[in-house]
Design an enzyme around this catalytic site. Structure first.
Site, mmCIF file in Angstrom:
data_model
loop_
_atom_site.group_PDB
_atom_site.id
_atom_site.type_symbol
_atom_site.label_atom_id
_atom_site.label_comp_id
_atom_site.label_asym_id
_atom_site.label_seq_id
_atom_site.Cartn_x
_atom_site.Cartn_y
_atom_site.Cartn_z
ATOM 1 N N ASP A 1 0.972 -1.209 0.055
ATOM 2 C CA ASP A 1 -0.072 -0.025 -0.091
ATOM 3 C C ASP A 1 0.777 1.181 -0.086
ATOM 4 O OD1 ASP A 1 -1.624 2.050 0.585
ATOM 5 O OD2 ASP A 1 -2.811 1.137 1.852
ATOM 6 N N TYR B 1 -7.656 18.253 -7.013
ATOM 7 C CA TYR B 1 -7.239 17.189 -8.007
ATOM 8 C C TYR B 1 -6.209 17.858 -9.176
ATOM 9 C CZ TYR B 1 -6.924 14.107 -11.947
ATOM 10 O OH TYR B 1 -6.381 13.222 -12.928
ATOM 11 N N GLY B 2 -6.469 19.192 -9.365
ATOM 12 C CA GLY B 2 -5.794 19.766 -10.290
ATOM 13 C C GLY B 2 -4.757 20.407 -9.545
ATOM 14 N N ALA B 3 -4.612 20.926 -8.280
ATOM 15 C CA ALA B 3 -3.354 21.188 -7.681
ATOM 16 C C ALA B 3 -2.441 20.070 -7.470
ATOM 17 C CB ALA B 3 -3.824 21.789 -6.161
#
Length: 235
Positions: A50, A146-148
């Site tokens: 993991d 998510y974009g960052a």
């Protein structure tokens, strides 16, 4: 000469699995690092780990360095897709998701770097490919974090290109648009469902591009790679 060795993190499903399967079919000594077994058959060494667990990741990847000796290519496909309206999660949940998503790339690259350098010295070149996203540069709904995170992953791949070039370790990011996988299919992503649902990218498309990169002449690296479906006009 012995086969080249490739390590694919997140190689048990989706894009990572397609990349690993392509590598195995081309004769690479293929190592898949993932928390689950591959979802379909593949001729590869599977290391269950993991990647969110720092201690487990150190143990698993350091063991790969000891046992494989050299790693000719690292493809970091592991990561999440933490989306949704910005106010849909508490601040610390966003922070944890963002930290995890860049840490999986950073740890893999740093822990496998000795084996990548040895491979470059032995064969003339080694490769790091970070699977990133166009969301780092293109804003769309419900993708603030998510974009960052994508921006951080993309930047790491590019910064390592400069830092490691003297070691002949070629690093770059492949920033991708929407790829239909089990994890993304059926998700409500307005920019996708309105425009390209009928003709998305597929994992095999990304695998083709990754392996094209791995087989470039040793003195060539292609940077700023963005891959989108032909129909994805908003990117």
């Amino acid at each position: 000469m012995s086969p080249r060795t490739i390590v694919v993190t997140g190689g048990a499903s989706g894009i990572g699995l397609a990349i690993a399967q392509r590598a195995a079919a081309e004769g690479w000594n293929t190592v898949v690092v993932d928390r689950q077994e591959p979802l379909s058959e593949i001729d590869a060494r599977v290391v269950r780990c993991d990647l969110k667990d720092a201690d487990a990741t150190h143990e698993a990847l350091e063991r790969i360095v000891r046992e494989e000796g050299t790693v000719d290519a690292l493809v970091t496909s592991a990561g999440g897709m933490l989306g949704g309206p910005f106010d849909s999660r508490e601040a610390e949940e966003w922070v944890e998701g963002m930290t995890t998503d860049i840490a999986t790339v950073l740890r893999a690259a740093r822990l496998l770097l000795p084996a990548l350098r040895r491979a470059a010295e032995a064969r003339g070149v080694a490769d790091i490919i970070v699977i990133g996203s166009i969301a780092s540069d293109v804003a769309f709904e419900h993708a603030a974090v998510y974009g960052a995170t994508a921006a951080a992953r993309n930047a790491l791949g590019e910064q390592l290109r400069v830092e490691l070039r003297a070691d002949r370790v070629r690093s770059r990011t492949i920033a991708i648009g929407y790829v239909e996988t089990a994890a993304t299919k059926g998700r409500d992503i307005p920019a996708v469902t309105e425009q390209i649902a009928s003709a998305p990218l597929h994992p095999q498309d990304i695998a083709t591009i990754v392996h094209h990169q791995l087989n470039l002449p040793q003195d060539v690296v292609v940077r700023d790679i963005e891959v989108v479906p032909t129909a994805q006009g908003w990117a």
